[in-house]
Design a protein around this motif. Sequence first.
Motif, PDB file in Angstrom:
ATOM      1  N   ILE A  63       1.041  -1.496  -0.212  1.00  0.00           N
ATOM      2  CA  ILE A  63       0.021  -0.018   0.104  1.00  0.00           C
ATOM      3  C   ILE A  63       0.990   0.923  -0.561  1.00  0.00           C
ATOM      4  O   ILE A  63       0.492   2.181  -0.045  1.00  0.00           O
ATOM      5  N   ALA A  64       2.033   1.779   0.884  1.00  0.00           N
ATOM      6  CA  ALA A  64       2.300   2.482   0.646  1.00  0.00           C
ATOM      7  C   ALA A  64       3.522   2.818  -0.407  1.00  0.00           C
ATOM      8  O   ALA A  64       3.871   4.206  -0.945  1.00  0.00           O
ATOM      9  N   ARG A  65       3.744   1.490  -1.094  1.00  0.00           N
ATOM     10  CA  ARG A  65       5.178   1.966  -2.550  1.00  0.00           C
ATOM     11  C   ARG A  65       3.512   2.188  -2.862  1.00  0.00           C
ATOM     12  O   ARG A  65       4.724   3.361  -3.771  1.00  0.00           O
ATOM     13  N   TYR A  66       2.611   2.349  -3.090  1.00  0.00           N
ATOM     14  CA  TYR A  66       1.441   2.974  -4.479  1.00  0.00           C
ATOM     15  C   TYR A  66       1.228   4.120  -4.260  1.00  0.00           C
ATOM     16  O   TYR A  66       1.077   4.588  -5.180  1.00  0.00           O
ATOM     17  N   TYR A  67       1.093   4.623  -2.816  1.00  0.00           N
ATOM     18  CA  TYR A  67       0.845   5.563  -2.500  1.00  0.00           C
ATOM     19  C   TYR A  67       1.750   6.847  -2.749  1.00  0.00           C
ATOM     20  O   TYR A  67       1.444   7.839  -2.399  1.00  0.00           O
ATOM     21  N   HIS A  68       2.915   6.208  -2.866  1.00  0.00           N
ATOM     22  CA  HIS A  68       4.193   7.074  -2.415  1.00  0.00           C
ATOM     23  C   HIS A  68       4.988   7.236  -4.068  1.00  0.00           C
ATOM     24  O   HIS A  68       5.705   6.014  -3.965  1.00  0.00           O
ATOM     25  N   LEU A  76      10.500   4.602  -5.368  1.00  0.00           N
ATOM     26  CA  LEU A  76      11.022   4.324  -3.638  1.00  0.00           C
ATOM     27  C   LEU A  76      12.689   5.595  -4.196  1.00  0.00           C
ATOM     28  O   LEU A  76      12.463   6.604  -3.210  1.00  0.00           O
ATOM     29  N   ASP A  77      13.018   5.083  -5.231  1.00  0.00           N
ATOM     30  CA  ASP A  77      14.240   5.083  -6.018  1.00  0.00           C
ATOM     31  C   ASP A  77      13.970   7.082  -6.517  1.00  0.00           C
ATOM     32  O   ASP A  77      15.360   7.166  -6.580  1.00  0.00           O
ATOM     33  N   ALA A  78      12.653   7.324  -6.818  1.00  0.00           N
ATOM     34  CA  ALA A  78      12.374   8.673  -7.630  1.00  0.00           C
ATOM     35  C   ALA A  78      12.416   9.188  -6.507  1.00  0.00           C
ATOM     36  O   ALA A  78      12.380  10.417  -6.533  1.00  0.00           O
ATOM     37  N   CYS A  79      12.112   9.193  -4.999  1.00  0.00           N
ATOM     38  CA  CYS A  79      11.663  10.388  -4.167  1.00  0.00           C
ATOM     39  C   CYS A  79      12.740  11.560  -4.186  1.00  0.00           C
ATOM     40  O   CYS A  79      14.189  11.065  -4.473  1.00  0.00           O
ATOM     41  N   HIS A  87       8.746   8.949   5.130  1.00  0.00           N
ATOM     42  CA  HIS A  87       8.453   7.277   4.352  1.00  0.00           C
ATOM     43  C   HIS A  87       9.232   6.873   3.697  1.00  0.00           C
ATOM     44  O   HIS A  87       9.023   5.214   4.222  1.00  0.00           O
ATOM     45  N   CYS A  88       9.865   6.682   3.065  1.00  0.00           N
ATOM     46  CA  CYS A  88      11.259   6.369   2.791  1.00  0.00           C
ATOM     47  C   CYS A  88      12.132   5.989   4.059  1.00  0.00           C
ATOM     48  O   CYS A  88      12.402   4.407   4.032  1.00  0.00           O
ATOM     49  N   LEU A  89      12.604   6.326   5.391  1.00  0.00           N
ATOM     50  CA  LEU A  89      12.935   6.016   6.296  1.00  0.00           C
ATOM     51  C   LEU A  89      12.266   4.715   6.848  1.00  0.00           C
ATOM     52  O   LEU A  89      13.119   4.151   7.172  1.00  0.00           O
ATOM     53  N   ARG A  92      12.904   1.777   4.574  1.00  0.00           N
ATOM     54  CA  ARG A  92      13.500   0.806   4.668  1.00  0.00           C
ATOM     55  C   ARG A  92      13.350   0.149   6.137  1.00  0.00           C
ATOM     56  O   ARG A  92      14.154  -1.555   6.387  1.00  0.00           O
ATOM     57  N   LYS A  93      12.219   0.482   7.336  1.00  0.00           N
ATOM     58  CA  LYS A  93      12.676  -0.205   7.911  1.00  0.00           C
ATOM     59  C   LYS A  93      11.608  -1.432   8.562  1.00  0.00           C
ATOM     60  O   LYS A  93      11.600  -2.852   8.764  1.00  0.00           O
ATOM     61  N   VAL A  94      10.659  -1.257   7.675  1.00  0.00           N
ATOM     62  CA  VAL A  94       9.655  -2.476   6.630  1.00  0.00           C
ATOM     63  C   VAL A  94      10.134  -3.601   5.994  1.00  0.00           C
ATOM     64  O   VAL A  94      10.530  -4.598   6.402  1.00  0.00           O
TER      65      VAL A  94
END
Length: 103
Positions: A63-68, A76-79, A87-89, A92-94
């Motif tokens: 879900i988080a990857r979809y919305y970010h 996430l590499d495009a952040c 969110h990215c931090l 990484r923990k997840v």
Amino acid sequence: MQTHTPGPWMVTRDATPEYAYQSTIFPETDGDRIATAFGNEENARLIAAAPELLDALHSLRDIARYYHKGDAPGHLDACENPDNCGHCLAMRKVDAAIDKATG
């Protein structure tokens, strides 16, 4: 591929003369003992929650990857600021927890 015993898991308390608190974790369906916890009930409950926690982490990651930054692979590499992006931090923990649980 090795897989873990499917959940849900349950805890049974098994006090013994050697240990004031000892519990055994079993699958709720028929199956062999998964683990024995000594010391406190909180450790046993955490172990027993492992399958549901892993499943929740997989869902959260999806879900988080979809919305970010959209749903494209590698977004996430495009952040623009991944080292300071909450969110990215968190992701990484997840990912680290999933990797630890699945090898």
